[in-house]
Design a protein around this motif. Sequence first.
Motif, mmCIF file in Angstrom:
data_model
loop_
_atom_site.group_PDB
_atom_site.id
_atom_site.type_symbol
_atom_site.label_atom_id
_atom_site.label_comp_id
_atom_site.label_asym_id
_atom_site.label_seq_id
_atom_site.Cartn_x
_atom_site.Cartn_y
_atom_site.Cartn_z
ATOM 1 N N GLU A 98 -30.436 -5.869 -4.217
ATOM 2 C CA GLU A 98 -32.281 -6.152 -3.776
ATOM 3 C C GLU A 98 -33.482 -6.462 -5.227
ATOM 4 O OE1 GLU A 98 -33.746 -2.900 -0.823
ATOM 5 O OE2 GLU A 98 -32.195 -3.450 0.190
ATOM 6 N N ASN A 99 -32.770 -5.907 -6.604
ATOM 7 C CA ASN A 99 -33.325 -6.062 -7.351
ATOM 8 C C ASN A 99 -32.653 -6.617 -8.520
ATOM 9 O OD1 ASN A 99 -35.499 -6.281 -9.588
ATOM 10 N ND2 ASN A 99 -35.782 -4.108 -9.257
ATOM 11 N N THR A 124 -32.482 -9.031 -0.013
ATOM 12 C CA THR A 124 -30.814 -8.978 -0.735
ATOM 13 C C THR A 124 -31.195 -10.592 -1.226
ATOM 14 O OG1 THR A 124 -29.842 -7.002 -0.335
ATOM 15 C CG2 THR A 124 -27.840 -9.181 -1.030
ATOM 16 N N GLU A 127 -32.466 -12.641 -3.546
ATOM 17 C CA GLU A 127 -32.358 -12.286 -4.840
ATOM 18 C C GLU A 127 -31.475 -12.963 -6.013
ATOM 19 O OE1 GLU A 127 -33.636 -9.620 -7.855
ATOM 20 O OE2 GLU A 127 -34.862 -11.026 -7.177
#
Length: 252
Positions: A98-99, A124, A127
Motif C-alpha cells: 500500500e506504500n 495497492t 501504488e
Amino acid sequence: MSAISGQPVAVSPIPEIDLDALARGYRFRPISRAAMQRAANAARASLDPLLDIGGGTGAHAAVWAAAGRNAVVVDASPDMATQASTKAHVDVVRGDAENLPFARDSFGLAYFHTSVHYGDWRLTLPEAVRCVRTGGRIEIWTFAPSEIEKTSLGYWFPTVVEVDTPRFPNPKHLAALLGELCRSVSVTTEVELIERTARSWVQGVRGRFVSTLQLVPEEELERGIAAFRRAYPNDDDVYHYEVRYTSVACVV
C-alpha cells in the motif's frame, strides 16, 4: 464504502494472516510448472526491471532471474524476504504494497500472483501504477468468487469458502479501477490441473500451505482431513484437483 466507476464497493475486514508462518508453510507448496509459465509469460511481455509485489519466497522472481532478467521482490514478511534473498540474482526489499518503497516509473512490470488480497487493493493498485513507467504493465493473478465456490480446499473445509469469498476482491472491481488508471485492460481465465499424493496433501494442509487454512478451526481441519483420508486411504493415492485463476492485466 468506496466507489469504483460510480459503483459502491463494500470494504470487508481483512482477516489476520501470519505471513511468517505462511512462509514456513510454503515448503509444502513448491511452485508449479504452470505458475512458472505464467511468470515467464509476464516477463516476456514486459521490459526490465520486473517487480513481484507480495512476492513471498521469490519463486516467481527466480524464474525471471534465471532468464537473465532484472528481478525484484517486495514483501512485508521478514521470513518471506529472508527466503527470497536466497534466490540467485533476485533483489529483495521489505515493504508494504500500500506504500511501495520505490520511486515513480521504476519498473516495466508490477506482478501480483495471489497476493493482491493482502491489504487494501484500492490503495495497492494505484501504488503499483505509480511505480510502473508509461508503456509498462500490471499483471494480477487472483480468484473470482465463482472460482472460490469450487475450490477443492472448500470441499473439505467449508470455512475456506466463507472466508475467501469476501477476502478476495472481485476481478471485475480490479479491472474497473485499473481501467481508470491505465490505457487498456484485459481479463482472462486459466484452469491449472494439480496432482499430489494423499500424503503430501495432508502434510501441506497440516503445514498450512495456503494462508486461509490458518483461519480454519482446528476441529474442522481434523474432520476434513479424516474425510479426505477415507476417500484417499493410502499415502501414495493420487489426488487430482483444479485451481481456477483469473488474470487482470493492463498497460500503463
